[in-house]
Design a protein around this motif. Structure first.
Motif, mmCIF file in Angstrom:
data_model
loop_
_atom_site.group_PDB
_atom_site.id
_atom_site.type_symbol
_atom_site.label_atom_id
_atom_site.label_comp_id
_atom_site.label_asym_id
_atom_site.label_seq_id
_atom_site.Cartn_x
_atom_site.Cartn_y
_atom_site.Cartn_z
ATOM 1 N N ALA A 106 -3.898 1.465 11.008
ATOM 2 C CA ALA A 106 -4.802 0.658 10.186
ATOM 3 C C ALA A 106 -4.260 -0.763 10.041
ATOM 4 O O ALA A 106 -5.020 -1.744 10.091
ATOM 5 N N GLN A 107 -2.945 -0.877 9.870
ATOM 6 C CA GLN A 107 -2.324 -2.195 9.776
ATOM 7 C C GLN A 107 -2.533 -2.978 11.068
ATOM 8 O O GLN A 107 -2.848 -4.177 11.056
ATOM 9 N N CYS A 108 -2.401 -2.296 12.198
ATOM 10 C CA CYS A 108 -2.588 -2.961 13.493
ATOM 11 C C CYS A 108 -4.022 -3.438 13.668
ATOM 12 O O CYS A 108 -4.263 -4.511 14.232
ATOM 13 N N SER A 120 -3.954 5.344 -8.341
ATOM 14 C CA SER A 120 -3.594 4.384 -7.303
ATOM 15 C C SER A 120 -2.147 3.943 -7.393
ATOM 16 O O SER A 120 -1.540 3.564 -6.372
ATOM 17 N N GLY A 121 -1.560 4.007 -8.583
ATOM 18 C CA GLY A 121 -0.176 3.585 -8.750
ATOM 19 C C GLY A 121 0.806 4.395 -7.929
ATOM 20 O O GLY A 121 1.887 3.909 -7.580
ATOM 21 N N ASP A 122 0.443 5.633 -7.588
ATOM 22 C CA ASP A 122 1.337 6.465 -6.775
ATOM 23 C C ASP A 122 1.568 5.864 -5.398
ATOM 24 O O ASP A 122 2.576 6.153 -4.743
ATOM 25 N N TYR A 123 0.637 5.022 -4.937
ATOM 26 C CA TYR A 123 0.711 4.503 -3.576
ATOM 27 C C TYR A 123 1.253 3.079 -3.496
ATOM 28 O O TYR A 123 1.542 2.600 -2.394
ATOM 29 N N ALA A 124 1.406 2.428 -4.648
ATOM 30 C CA ALA A 124 1.866 1.040 -4.642
ATOM 31 C C ALA A 124 3.218 0.861 -3.949
ATOM 32 O O ALA A 124 3.384 -0.063 -3.140
ATOM 33 N N PRO A 125 4.223 1.730 -4.204
ATOM 34 C CA PRO A 125 5.519 1.538 -3.545
ATOM 35 C C PRO A 125 5.473 1.773 -2.038
ATOM 36 O O PRO A 125 6.393 1.370 -1.325
ATOM 37 N N MET A 126 4.422 2.429 -1.558
ATOM 38 C CA MET A 126 4.338 2.777 -0.130
ATOM 39 C C MET A 126 3.338 1.905 0.615
ATOM 40 O O MET A 126 2.949 2.231 1.741
ATOM 41 N N GLN A 127 2.917 0.817 0.032
ATOM 42 C CA GLN A 127 1.826 0.029 0.594
ATOM 43 C C GLN A 127 2.108 -0.450 2.008
ATOM 44 O O GLN A 127 1.204 -0.533 2.836
ATOM 45 N N THR A 128 3.356 -0.770 2.314
ATOM 46 C CA THR A 128 3.700 -1.263 3.654
ATOM 47 C C THR A 128 4.625 -0.304 4.393
ATOM 48 O O THR A 128 5.222 -0.672 5.417
ATOM 49 N N VAL A 129 4.728 0.916 3.884
ATOM 50 C CA VAL A 129 5.562 1.930 4.532
ATOM 51 C C VAL A 129 4.649 2.923 5.252
ATOM 52 O O VAL A 129 3.761 3.519 4.643
ATOM 53 N N ALA A 130 4.864 3.082 6.533
ATOM 54 C CA ALA A 130 3.991 3.931 7.349
ATOM 55 C C ALA A 130 4.324 5.404 7.143
ATOM 56 O O ALA A 130 5.417 5.850 7.494
ATOM 57 N N ARG A 131 3.382 6.157 6.590
ATOM 58 C CA ARG A 131 3.572 7.600 6.449
ATOM 59 C C ARG A 131 3.403 8.246 7.821
ATOM 60 O O ARG A 131 2.360 8.081 8.454
ATOM 61 N N ASP A 182 9.077 0.103 7.500
ATOM 62 C CA ASP A 182 8.328 -0.777 6.608
ATOM 63 C C ASP A 182 7.773 -1.879 7.500
ATOM 64 O O ASP A 182 8.526 -2.699 8.044
ATOM 65 N N PHE A 183 6.425 -1.885 7.720
ATOM 66 C CA PHE A 183 5.878 -2.833 8.678
ATOM 67 C C PHE A 183 5.733 -4.241 8.104
ATOM 68 O O PHE A 183 5.363 -5.173 8.829
ATOM 69 N N ALA A 184 6.039 -4.423 6.824
ATOM 70 C CA ALA A 184 6.065 -5.790 6.265
ATOM 71 C C ALA A 184 7.363 -6.488 6.639
ATOM 72 O O ALA A 184 7.374 -7.680 6.962
ATOM 73 N N THR A 185 8.469 -5.733 6.604
ATOM 74 C CA THR A 185 9.782 -6.305 6.919
ATOM 75 C C THR A 185 10.252 -5.942 8.324
ATOM 76 O O THR A 185 11.257 -6.472 8.795
#
Length: 362
Positions: A109-111, A90-101, A313-316
């Motif tokens: 999913a965020q929407c 799961s750690g591989d995805y932590a930096p991308m949590q709010t970045v839309a692939r 980055d949909f968080a910022t």
């Protein structure tokens, strides 16, 4: 979130890519269907990664049936299958949590779920969930075979390399159901696999076309409008991750034919009504005509690639560049074919139960 498909025989999927379990519940199966553990395990093997043309993530898929089966046979109550997730990072995805692939479900999913979704490894949207679909579909597929109905799918095209056409359908289906890389021509299969490896070496991915044949379906199954056999199969196929198109029989080639070329003339053969050709893929007016059901799906290239991609980055709410990490398939078409078999089996069991009653499958 709706996760159930079917009317008389229904399947519900649950779990996430990096959760403790994924699973499926089959409801509406007639009592007395024999469960073949080896058959289920074999189909799960055909879905698992195969060497360098697939993801390095290896899962044993040690499934467990926790309800609906006693003494090796279905009871008629909901049958639930659990499959543990054991090899997660799961750690591989932590930096991308709010970045839309790009081309993934991260942004949508965020929407829909407002940040409460499990984003690890794609969460509930992950292709990992198809393992549960395959396990459930294996039960249906095995039951269909006991009634003389057989399903087989081959990689018709991958990375521009084409397989041969179907020939002797019963023999071809039997052969495909034993192959890890399901092609009818082994030389074409080798070329496809080399093309996948080439794309992987460049940090890229490829897609393909799957073609499914179903033999032994009785005439008269399906409804004329909203539950046509085409619409039921299409609904289910578009539930498989990466499917972006479908066609039946001659499909889009019908647009370039005349009626005299496209029509399937009827004739009598050994006391049965058959068609001389099968441009309609075994279905007329939404209802099976007794000819083999034939359809093809388009599988898009795996969206996660190892190249920089523009995104947000949909968080910022800022532009950024994505450089994915983790374990990903350079192609999924060869793994998706057994998912397509399993999904087809669930659809057919549902349609047959609606036509002939739930006990017909016993």
């Amino acid at each position: 979130m709706k996760n159930t498909f079917g009317n008389s025989v229904a399947v519900t999927l649950f779990g996430e890519s990096h959760g403790e379990y994924i699973g499926a519940t089959l409801d509406g199966l007639t009592p007395g269907i024999e469960i073949n553990p080896e058959y289920i395990a074999h189909m799960l093997t055909l879905r698992r990664p195969a060497g360098k043309i697939s993801t390095p993530r290896k899962e044993q898929d040690a499934y467990k049936i926790v309800s609906g089966v006693v003494g090796g046979k279905t009871t008629g109550t909901p049958l639930t299958i659990l499959i543990p997730n054991e090899n997660v990072k799961s750690g591989d995805y932590a930096p991308m949590q709010t970045v839309a692939r790009p081309s993934h479900a991260d942004y949508t999913a965020q929407c829909k779920y407002h940040g409460f979704q499990d984003s690890r490894g794609g969460g509930h949207f992950s292709g990992r969930i198809t393992a549960a679909l395959v396990a459930a579909g294996a039960i249906c597929k095995c039951a269909l075979e006991q009634k003389g109905i057989f399903i087989g799918t081959h990689v018709k095209k991958c990375a521009g390399v084409a397989d041969r056409e179907f020939g002797d359908l019963p023999l071809d289906i039997q052969t495909l159901n034993q192959k890890i890389f399901a092609v009818l021509d082994d030389e074409s299969g080798e070329r496809m696999q080399q093309a996948i490896l080439t794309a992987a070496s460049q940090g890229d991915s490829v897609g393909g076309i799957l073609e499914t044949a179903i033999v032994g379906m009785p005439q008269g199954v399906g409804e004329p409008w909203f539950d046509t056999v085409e619409s039921l199969l299409s609904h289910m196929m578009f539930s498989i991750p990466a499917v972006k198109g479908i066609e039946f029989g001659a499909g889009f080639a019908l647009a370039d034919m005349t009626g005299s070329a496209a029509n399937d003339p009827f004739r009598m053969e050994n006391g049965k009504v058959v068609c001389t050709t099968n441009n309609n893929g075994g279905i007329n007016g939404g209802i099976t005509n007794g000819m083999p059901i034939l359809f093809r799906t388009v599988i898009k290239p795996t969206p996660t690639i190892f190249k920089p991609q523009a995104t947000v980055d949909f968080a910022t709410m800022t532009d950024t560049v994505l450089q994915p990490k983790g374990r990903h398939d350079p192609a999924i078409v060869h793994r998706a074919r057994i998912v397509q078999d399993a999904a087809s089996a669930i659809v057919l069991c549902d349609a047959l139960a609606l036509r002939f009653g739930t006990d017909w499958l016993h």
